[in-house]
Design an enzyme around this catalytic site. Structure first.
Site, short mmCIF file in Angstrom:
data_model
loop_
_atom_site.label_atom_id
_atom_site.label_comp_id
_atom_site.label_asym_id
_atom_site.label_seq_id
_atom_site.Cartn_x
_atom_site.Cartn_y
_atom_site.Cartn_z
N THR A 164 0.85 -1.19 0.00
CA THR A 164 0.00 0.00 0.00
C THR A 164 0.89 1.24 0.00
OG1 THR A 164 -1.40 1.46 1.33
CG2 THR A 164 -0.37 -0.31 2.50
N ASP B 39 0.01 3.92 1.23
CA ASP B 39 -0.26 4.66 2.48
C ASP B 39 0.66 4.22 3.63
OD1 ASP B 39 -2.27 5.80 1.06
OD2 ASP B 39 -3.90 5.16 2.38
N HIS C 46 -3.97 10.10 -8.13
CA HIS C 46 -3.45 8.79 -8.55
C HIS C 46 -2.09 8.86 -9.23
CE1 HIS C 46 -7.57 7.97 -7.55
NE2 HIS C 46 -7.23 6.70 -7.41
N ARG D 177 0.23 6.83 -7.39
CA ARG D 177 0.16 5.37 -7.45
C ARG D 177 0.66 4.82 -8.78
NH1 ARG D 177 -5.46 3.99 -4.99
NH2 ARG D 177 -5.81 3.02 -6.99
O1 F6P Z 1 -5.36 2.75 -0.13
C1 F6P Z 1 -4.59 3.45 -1.00
C2 F6P Z 1 -5.34 4.63 -1.54
O2 F6P Z 1 -4.49 5.21 -2.50
C3 F6P Z 1 -5.80 5.67 -0.50
O3 F6P Z 1 -4.80 6.52 -0.08
C4 F6P Z 1 -6.91 6.36 -1.24
O4 F6P Z 1 -7.83 6.94 -0.34
C5 F6P Z 1 -7.54 5.27 -2.02
O5 F6P Z 1 -6.55 4.28 -2.22
C6 F6P Z 1 -8.11 5.71 -3.35
O6 F6P Z 1 -8.74 4.64 -3.97
P1 F6P Z 1 -9.36 4.66 -5.43
O7 F6P Z 1 -8.34 4.17 -6.38
O8 F6P Z 1 -10.53 3.75 -5.34
O9 F6P Z 1 -9.77 6.07 -5.75
#
Ligand code: F6P
Length: 366
Positions: free
Chosen positions: A139, A141, A286, A289
């Site tokens: 994760t 986070d 995002h 990520r």
């Molecule tokens: O759990 C990781 C995370 O990136 C959180 O920080 C965030 O709130 C969530 O996922 C966002 O998720 P999604 O991809 O569903 O918008």
């Protein structure tokens, strides 16, 4: 004797997932001549007709630097409480027995579940129903217990730090306050560490409900010392001491998962209203990520993958691989999902930030 093992990636994606998959496949095939299959889209791939594919050395060639996951993922559709539409209404149904049966049909002996808190809680429940599981902590986070750090986090901190470096020059040129919203639903690790690395002036995290007076005072103090700009980093889960988290989409509207967002806009508006300084809001979202994993996450992900295969060889199920110091170890999945790994407001890290002159929005005692 040759064995068949399976792997899935669950929850939100993060950089390093492909490094894990590659680590599992290479160590299983090259060292042991085992067979590896990949379940598609997290646990969703085991609901209904199973969706899976053979993972060969060829299928993992070239994926180490790639972001995302070649297997797909899902952060919806928990099989223990699966949303099913009936007569225009949504009911939550426990499909865990179906998942266990579907898994048995695939002929795999064990499943490696790569995920965060949600995915590993599902893995634990399925393990209790007789499905041999090994967990790998993922994760951005960094809110999972049982490991010093999750993979994906290091890359996210790097991305935010670079953004903060870039925002400094434009903030300074225009004498503005830039309020940057970063991920961190319940834990403020990304905001705190990237804020320190990126020389933020104010860092707001969910663990320390903030006071806007203290935020505005910090900005004014900088101005009085000749710095006409400031950088504020706010975790999406940060909230004012007398308020609550800013929710963009409620749990009911979003298949059981609350979507946060908007705290930076709220803070920016309050700063302009209270001390008449121009603000701008940047929501990194995002971007944090996506894309290629850092060398740290490539190495950690690869080592986690190798260790997961070792655990299966020793029939050690219900375990999660973990980084402790410089060693790759393993812990009980129960201990990892028991509670979240949150920032301790009295920790050395927070104290160091404050010693550097960074404001964490603690209420001012006047
Ligand atoms: O759990 C990781 C995370 O990136 C959180 O920080 C965030 O709130 C969530 O996922 C966002 O998720 P999604 O991809 O569903 O918008």
């Amino acid at each position: 004797m040759s064995r068949t093992i399976a792997i899935l990636t669950g929850g939100g994606d993060c950089p390093g997932l492909n490094a894990v998959i590659r680590g599992v496949v290479r160590s299983a095939i090259l060292e042991r001549k085992w067979r590896v299959i990949g379940i598609e889209d997290g646990f969703d791939g085991l609901v209904g007709e199973p969706r899976w594919r053979e993972l060969t050395l060829d299928s993992v060639r070239g994926i180490l630097p790639r972001g995302g996951t070649i297997l797909g993922t899902s952060n919806r559709g928990n099989p223990l409480a699966y949303p099913v539409e009936e007569n225009g209404e949504t009911r939550l149904v426990d499909l865990s027995s179906e998942v266990v049966e579907n898994f048995k049909r695939l002929g795999a002996e064990a499943l490696i579940a790569v995920g965060g808190d949600g995915t590993l809680k599902i893995a634990l429940a399925l393990q209790e129903k007789g499905m041999p599981m090994v967990g790998i902590p993922k994760t951005i986070d960094n809110d999972l217990r049982g490991t010093d750090v999750t993979f994906g986090y290091n890359t996210a901190v790097g991305i935010v730090t670079e953004a903060l470096d870039r925002l400094h020059s434009t903030a300074e040129s225009h004498h503005r306050v830039m309020v940057v919203e970063v991920m961190g639903r319940d834990a403020g690790w990304i905001a705190l560490e990237s804020g320190i690395a990126g020389s933020a002036d104010v860092i707001l995290i969910p663990e320390i409900p903030f006071d806007l007076n203290s935020v505005c005072d910090a900005i004014q103090l900088r101005k009085s010392r000749g710095s006409k700009f400031s950088i504020v980093v706010a975790a999406e889960g940060a909230f004012p001491a007398e308020g609550q988290k800013v929710v963009q989409v409620t749990e009911a509207e979003n298949r059981g998962v609350e979507r946060l967002g908007g705290i930076a806009a709220y803070v920016a508006d309050e700063i302009t209203r209270r001390i008449q300084i121009e603000t701008r809001v940047v929501v990194l979202g995002h971007v944090q990520r996506g894309g290629t994993p850092s060398p740290f996450d490539r190495i950690l992900g690869s080592r986690f993958g190798v260790k997961a295969v070792d655990l299966i060889e020793k029939d050690r199920y219900g375990r999660m691989v973990s980084l402790q110091g410089r060693l790759i170890c393993d812990v009980d999945i129960v201990d990892a999902v028991d509670s979240l790994n949150r920032v301790d407001p009295d920790s050395g890290l927070v104290k160091s930030a404050e010693a550097l002159g960074i404001t964490l929005g603690r209420p001012i005692l006047r």
